[in-house]
Design an enzyme around this catalytic site. Structure first.
Site, PDB file in Angstrom:
ATOM      1  N   ASP A  46       0.655  -1.182   0.011  1.00 48.61           N
ATOM      2  CA  ASP A  46       0.012   0.071  -0.150  1.00 48.61           C
ATOM      3  C   ASP A  46       0.809   1.205   0.031  1.00 48.61           C
ATOM      4  OD1 ASP A  46      -2.110   1.682   2.397  1.00 48.61           O
ATOM      5  OD2 ASP A  46      -2.104   2.006   0.385  1.00 48.61           O
ATOM      6  N   ASN A  48      -0.335   4.454  -0.568  1.00 47.66           N
ATOM      7  CA  ASN A  48      -1.065   5.827   0.182  1.00 47.66           C
ATOM      8  C   ASN A  48      -1.822   5.961   1.414  1.00 47.66           C
ATOM      9  OD1 ASN A  48      -3.055   4.183  -0.466  1.00 47.66           O
ATOM     10  ND2 ASN A  48      -3.974   5.489  -1.777  1.00 47.66           N
ATOM     11  N   ASP A  50      -4.074   3.852   2.758  1.00 52.97           N
ATOM     12  CA  ASP A  50      -5.567   3.503   3.056  1.00 52.97           C
ATOM     13  C   ASP A  50      -5.739   2.202   3.258  1.00 52.97           C
ATOM     14  OD1 ASP A  50      -6.714   3.162  -0.703  1.00 52.97           O
ATOM     15  OD2 ASP A  50      -5.135   2.137   0.669  1.00 52.97           O
ATOM     16  N   ASP A  54      -1.872  -1.452  -3.762  1.00 58.03           N
ATOM     17  CA  ASP A  54      -2.208  -0.318  -5.001  1.00 58.03           C
ATOM     18  C   ASP A  54      -0.974  -0.419  -5.920  1.00 58.03           C
ATOM     19  OD1 ASP A  54      -2.099   2.016  -2.595  1.00 58.03           O
ATOM     20  OD2 ASP A  54      -0.144   1.461  -4.113  1.00 58.03           O
ATOM     21  N   ASP A 123      -5.102 -10.369 -15.657  1.00 61.85           N
ATOM     22  CA  ASP A 123      -6.205 -11.200 -15.450  1.00 61.85           C
ATOM     23  C   ASP A 123      -7.368 -10.985 -16.364  1.00 61.85           C
ATOM     24  OD1 ASP A 123      -6.172 -12.898 -12.124  1.00 61.85           O
ATOM     25  OD2 ASP A 123      -7.933 -13.169 -13.903  1.00 61.85           O
ATOM     26  N   ASP A 231      -9.605 -16.321 -16.430  1.00 60.11           N
ATOM     27  CA  ASP A 231     -10.686 -16.718 -15.232  1.00 60.11           C
ATOM     28  C   ASP A 231     -11.711 -17.727 -15.601  1.00 60.11           C
ATOM     29  OD1 ASP A 231     -13.039 -15.738 -13.028  1.00 60.11           O
ATOM     30  OD2 ASP A 231     -10.996 -16.251 -12.311  1.00 60.11           O
ATOM     31  N   GLU A 290      -7.650 -20.975 -16.660  1.00 60.53           N
ATOM     32  CA  GLU A 290      -7.999 -21.508 -15.144  1.00 60.53           C
ATOM     33  C   GLU A 290      -9.153 -22.350 -15.561  1.00 60.53           C
ATOM     34  OE1 GLU A 290      -9.564 -20.398 -10.959  1.00 60.53           O
ATOM     35  OE2 GLU A 290     -10.391 -19.440 -12.707  1.00 60.53           O
ATOM     36  N   HIS A 362      -4.516 -17.110  -5.081  1.00 62.61           N
ATOM     37  CA  HIS A 362      -5.445 -16.246  -3.993  1.00 62.61           C
ATOM     38  C   HIS A 362      -6.754 -17.039  -3.729  1.00 62.61           C
ATOM     39  CE1 HIS A 362      -6.848 -16.171  -7.938  1.00 62.61           C
ATOM     40  NE2 HIS A 362      -8.060 -15.385  -7.418  1.00 62.61           N
ATOM     41  N   ASP A 363      -6.913 -18.132  -4.123  1.00 68.59           N
ATOM     42  CA  ASP A 363      -7.927 -19.128  -3.874  1.00 68.59           C
ATOM     43  C   ASP A 363      -8.114 -20.260  -2.867  1.00 68.59           C
ATOM     44  OD1 ASP A 363      -9.398 -18.587  -7.196  1.00 68.59           O
ATOM     45  OD2 ASP A 363      -9.697 -17.572  -5.582  1.00 68.59           O
TER      46      ASP A 363
HETATM   47  O1  TEU Z   1     -11.955 -18.980  -9.291  1.00 66.39           O
HETATM   48  C1  TEU Z   1     -12.633 -20.035  -9.783  1.00 66.39           C
HETATM   49  C2  TEU Z   1     -12.871 -20.930  -9.004  1.00 66.39           C
HETATM   50  O2  TEU Z   1     -12.998 -21.932  -9.214  1.00 66.39           O
HETATM   51  C3  TEU Z   1     -12.657 -20.828  -7.477  1.00 66.39           C
HETATM   52  O3  TEU Z   1     -13.702 -19.942  -7.251  1.00 66.39           O
HETATM   53  C4  TEU Z   1     -12.943 -21.896  -6.720  1.00 66.39           C
HETATM   54  O4  TEU Z   1     -14.310 -22.391  -7.008  1.00 66.39           O
HETATM   55  C5  TEU Z   1     -12.906 -21.571  -5.304  1.00 66.39           C
HETATM   56  O5  TEU Z   1     -12.343 -20.429  -4.922  1.00 66.39           O
HETATM   57  C6  TEU Z   1     -12.356 -22.989  -4.675  1.00 66.39           C
HETATM   58  O6  TEU Z   1     -12.895 -22.889  -3.717  1.00 66.39           O
HETATM   59  C7  TEU Z   1     -11.823 -17.804 -10.156  1.00 66.39           C
HETATM   60  C8  TEU Z   1     -10.963 -16.681  -9.649  1.00 66.39           C
HETATM   61  O7  TEU Z   1      -9.716 -17.287  -9.399  1.00 66.39           O
HETATM   62  C9  TEU Z   1     -11.530 -16.448  -8.035  1.00 66.39           C
HETATM   63  O8  TEU Z   1     -10.938 -15.553  -7.107  1.00 66.39           O
HETATM   64  C10 TEU Z   1     -13.061 -15.869  -8.395  1.00 66.39           C
HETATM   65  O9  TEU Z   1     -13.603 -15.677  -7.161  1.00 66.39           O
HETATM   66  C11 TEU Z   1     -13.749 -16.705  -9.392  1.00 66.39           C
HETATM   67  O10 TEU Z   1     -13.153 -17.083 -10.403  1.00 66.39           O
HETATM   68  C12 TEU Z   1     -14.966 -15.960  -9.976  1.00 66.39           C
HETATM   69  O11 TEU Z   1     -14.298 -15.078 -10.758  1.00 66.39           O
HETATM   70 CA    CA Z   2      -3.543   1.951  -1.158  1.00 61.92          CA
END
Ligand code: TEU
Ligand code: CA
Length: 592
Positions: A46, A48, A50, A54, A123, A231, A290, A362-363
């Protein structure tokens, strides 16, 4: 300290990945010897105060990535968005959300990335838009709006009235709990959303939709980006008959996935996209799709270079092995299942196609907490997991913080969570009393996506040097010891081990191009395999347990005396038998 590792790290003996090497192994497939680093902008840096990461924050931390040695940055979404799903709900594809900065900030980031010899992929989230995207605002405005057919609109189920329980056009369940259909009272019709109700699915059957997406992709490539992570791209072709899904006893909804995963026109759409966006365009690009639920056979078609669809896919099998009926039904991992799954993907794409390799994104929860030991053996298990993954055949992805051995976070109550998937699941199961709050929280603590989204831990200062403000989600308190500053200063850290793994892929052609051969498939503790390229053979060993484990590989005596390219523990004996210490990893090299 570095001298300690030298015995186990001799870069000068490795072959150089030269032009010749590239040509011999396919110039246009540069990404076979590349490593990608994923940034989740909200949680990286970050600038700034907040409390939200960013673009200028990312630019200020690029030297960390150069020092790590990665080749490509994958940037999770930074486009204008109501942030219902943290940016995976886009309301303007050709802009930057003010929370993250401006297009000028983006251009500066891209220039700084390229100046360091790295690439940046965006993405691409085009299975759905935000319900605040002008396309959807128009589409929902009236049933005869020219953009009505840009989305999936249907009347209530035969013989039922809109709004009646069960009147949704199909019985499919959303990935974020609840039905996949939302009634729009104004027009009396339902629209489809596989994810949140603020993420309506685009209708790719409509050629205008596809052309609009391709034009947007060309716009970003013209701006200089180097490719796309796509995605849920295998969900864009649906079975237009929209049949109901199987609904087991006690299930709240039907499973629609057989009717939208790898649908009837998916290959046609991806080939059309490739032709419309990349054909005739100079540049070395990377595309990764993905694809939840994709099989080895389907992936071989998607990633066969001759078919010009995508370069590689993200498959989900290995990140589902510790889950039962749902991701919240947590089960212990059986290492034999992991070897069987990853081994099948290695074999399945050995002749054509290509794998992506990842433990984290991130999932997914943090791998050292999931398949490793984030307590006493945090560093050793994190480096073992990195070693085993990076020596497979495929393109490795490092998720921010993985190179530091960041762990899952100590979430106490539902108030600590931010992720729509987690919060919706909690509401859907606790409110109607299907499960107790404690039961659901126990599963969220282990599997929630928020484990991946706590702020990057740069140093031991308050808020880990991520922000001078109040972070949007709490920083993991273990940042006092688990942070980049400490890791960079400590030669034996997870950071330097990942740096050496990445250097190995750049310097040893066998890592990028060698044939893969699984060993000890029935061993419950040791993951072992070889890589062979011409006269060079590598043996890779990883102990997935907290106790000593013998590695009874063929020819162990000889291997023990051969060159140890890299280990994650000191004092490795050079005579057999090979016994691995808790969470130990070794890479041996020999030439024949
Ligand atoms: O993720 C797709 C996806 O398969 C995941 O949502 C998955 O089902 C779950 O997280 C696993 O538990 C993509 C992106 O990576 C995710 O961050 C988004 O939430 C999703 O698509 C919708 O855009
Ligand atoms: Ca920020």
């Amino acid at each position: 300290m570095d001298s300690l590792w030298r015995r186990w790290w001799r870069p000068h003996t490795l072959g150089q990945v030269t032009e010749a090497t590239r040509d011999r192994y396919g110039q246009d497939q540069w990404w076979k010897s590349a490593v990608v680093y994923q940034i989740y902008p909200r949680s990286f840096a970050d600038s700034n105060g907040d409390g939200i990461g960013d673009l200028p924050g990312i630019t200020s931390r690029l030297d960390h990535l150069s020092a790590l040695g990665v080749d490509v940055i994958w940037l999770s979404p930074v486009y204008p968005s109501p942030q219902d799903d943290n940016g995976y709900d886009i309301s303007d594809y050709q802009g930057i959300d003010p929370t993250f900065g401006t297009l000028a900030d983006f251009d500066e980031l891209l220039a700084q990335v390229h100046a360091r010899g790295m690439k940046l992929v965006m993405d691409l989230v085009v299975n759905h838009t935000s319900d605040e995207h002008p396309w959807f605002v128009e589409s929902r405005s009236s049933t005869d709006n020219p953009k009505r057919d840009w989305y999936w609109w249907r009347g209530p189920r035969e013989g039922m009235a809109a709004g009646d329980p069960g009147a949704e056009p199909t019985n499919w369940g959303s990935f974020f709990s609840g039905p996949t259909w939302e009634l729009d009272a104004a027009t009396g019709e339902y629209y489809l959303h596989l994810f949140s109700r603020k993420q309506p699915d685009l209708n790719w059957e409509n050629p205008q939709v596809r052309e609009a997406v391709y034009a947007m992709m060309r716009w970003w490539l013209d701006r200089g980006v180097d490719g796309f992570r796509m995605d849920v791209i295998n969900m864009i072709s649906k079975d237009t008959a929209l049949p109901d899904g199987h609904q087991g006893p006690g299930a709240h909804h039907g499973d629609g996935s057989p009717h939208f995963l790898c649908g009837p026109r998916i290959h046609e759409f991806l080939q059309e996209m490739h032709a419309a966006v990349f054909a005739g365009r100079d540049g070395a690009f990377l595309t990764v799709g993905e694809m939840p639920g994709v099989t080895v056979d389907e992936a071989r078609l998607f990633t066969d270079p001759a078919r010009r669809e995508v370069d590689m896919v993200f498959q989900f099998e290995h990140v589902g092995l510790d889950q039962g009926d749902s991701k919240w039904d947590v089960r212990p991992l059986d290492l034999r299942d992991l070897k069987a799954s990853l081994g099948r993907w290695q074999a399945g794409l050995a002749e054509s196609g290509w794998n992506s390799l990842y433990w984290n994104n991130h999932d997914q929860p943090r791998i050292v907490s999931r398949f490793g030991d984030d307590g006493e053996h945090r560093v050793t298990s994190a480096t073992m997991l990195g070693t085993v993954l990076h020596l497979h055949r495929g393109t490795p992805y490092v998720y921010q913080g993985e190179e530091l051995g960041m762990t899952n976070a100590p979430f106490a109550s539902i108030e600590d969570f931010r992720d729509i998937e987690s919060v919706n699941h909690y509401r859907a199961w606790v409110d109607p009393g299907h499960q107790s709050a404690e039961e659901v929280l126990a599963a969220l603590r282990v599997m929630s996506r928020d484990n991946a989204r706590t702020p990057m831990q740069w140093d031991e200062s308050p808020h880990a040097g991520f922000t001078t403000g109040e972070p949007w989600i709490a920083v993991n308190p273990n940042h006092a010891t688990v942070n980049a500053a400490a890791a960079v200063a400590e030669e034996g850290s997870v950071f330097h081990h990942y740096r050496r793994l990445i250097e190995l892929r750049h310097k040893e052609p066998a890592v990028a191009h060698g044939d893969f051969h699984m060993l000890l498939p029935h061993d419950e503790r040791v993951y072992a395999f070889t890589r062979r390229l011409e006269d060079v053979e590598l043996l890779v060993l990883g102990n997935f347990s907290g106790e000593d484990a013998p590695a009874d590989v063929p020819d162990a005596e000889a291997w023990a005396g051969s060159e140890l390219l890299l280990g994650n523990l000191p004092d490795v004996p050079d005579t057999g038998p090979i016994v691995l210490r808790p969470w130990e990893a070794r890479i041996y090299r020999r030439t024949s």
